[in-house]
Design an enzyme around this catalytic site. Structure first.
Site, PDB file in Angstrom:
ATOM      1  N   ASP A  10      38.481  17.035 -13.799  1.00  0.00           N
ATOM      2  CA  ASP A  10      39.345  17.477 -15.171  1.00  0.00           C
ATOM      3  C   ASP A  10      39.755  16.049 -15.724  1.00  0.00           C
ATOM      4  OD1 ASP A  10      39.307  20.007 -13.673  1.00  0.00           O
ATOM      5  OD2 ASP A  10      41.470  19.969 -13.513  1.00  0.00           O
ATOM      6  N   ASP A 131      42.935  32.897 -15.840  1.00  0.00           N
ATOM      7  CA  ASP A 131      44.206  32.396 -15.071  1.00  0.00           C
ATOM      8  C   ASP A 131      45.306  33.118 -14.706  1.00  0.00           C
ATOM      9  OD1 ASP A 131      42.295  30.022 -15.311  1.00  0.00           O
ATOM     10  OD2 ASP A 131      43.199  29.503 -17.147  1.00  0.00           O
TER      11      ASP A 131
END
EC number: 5.3.1.16
Length: 241
Positions: A10, A131
């Site tokens: 990330d 998500d």
């Protein structure tokens, strides 16, 4: 059945970071994204999950850096790009950079017609990130609600989505174990493949996910567990075989 593992890199402000529950400002800095990615490739990774957090949060982008990682490592590993892919320009940039697969999140909730068109055009090179908090989807870097999980899946299934990347936001970066019930519920109601994301903290978590292989959970993203050295990638790959 074997489980495909995708170590995550990330990227925020040009650095490899991990967040807690996806919250901006909760970053732990792990240095160079390229070095992180190269470490996982040299440890045997066949896939890397590469995320542009700035693009996801709308605070800029790390596109040049991600393109360089794909350019340098893309002939040795499959790269799934994620974060801020919301229109033709960002999707084309990711695919032209050499990504094997692109993960669409917010756009699938906010622009379903566009999402349907790119699924039709690119097939299994496009995955949709779901998500989730409970059964409610989270959008815009997890800062907004995005509707009901199963209603959204019903539409995406109807337009041919071939893969979902399912993250329990409450579990992400918390090392508290994956949400096996959520993964089971999602896999049971779709023919698409499912990638598990969030909460993996020990090798037994991978064994539990692997038991869902026969209902379509065929891969798992590894983040904090690897960076916190809960286990090595080699150990995880051994379990995943």
């Amino acid at each position: 059945m074997s489980l495909t593992l995708l170590p995550a890199v990330d990227v925020r402000d040009g650095k490899a970071v991990r967040l807690r529950q996806g919250e901006s400002g909760s970053e732990t800095d792990y240095g160079s994204p390229f070095e992180a990615a190269r470490t996982w490739v040299e440890a045997g990774a066949e896939w890397i999950h590469l995320v542009d957090l700035d693009a996801a949060f709308g605070t800029g982008n790390n596109r040049d850096q991600l393109r360089e990682i794909v350019h340098e490592l893309g002939d040795r590993v499959n790269i799934e790009l994620s974060g801020g892919v919301r229109d033709d320009a960002s999707l084309d940039a990711a695919l032209e950079a050499g990504a094997a697969r692109v993960n669409i999140g917010t756009a699938a909730l906010e622009n379903p017609d566009w999402t349907a068109s790119v699924i039709k055009k690119y097939g299994d090179r496009v995955a949709v990130g779901l998500d989730v908090r409970g059964h409610t989807l989270a959008a815009r870097g997890w800062t907004r609600e995005g509707g009901d999980l199963f209603e959204t899946m019903k539409f995406l299934d109807s337009v041919g989505c071939s893969r979902y990347v399912v993250t329990d936001v409450a579990k992400d970066g918390m090392m508290s174990g994956p949400n096996i019930q959520l993964l089971s519920e999602v896999a049971e109601c779709t023919d698409a493949k499912v990638t598990a994301s969030g909460g993996i903290s020990k090798l037994d978590d991978l064994r539990a996910i692997k038991e869902l292989a026969e209902i379509g959970v065929d891969s798992a993203i590894l983040g904090k567990s690897l960076y916190a050295r809960a286990f090595t990638l080699q150990e995880a790959l051994e379990v995943a075989k």
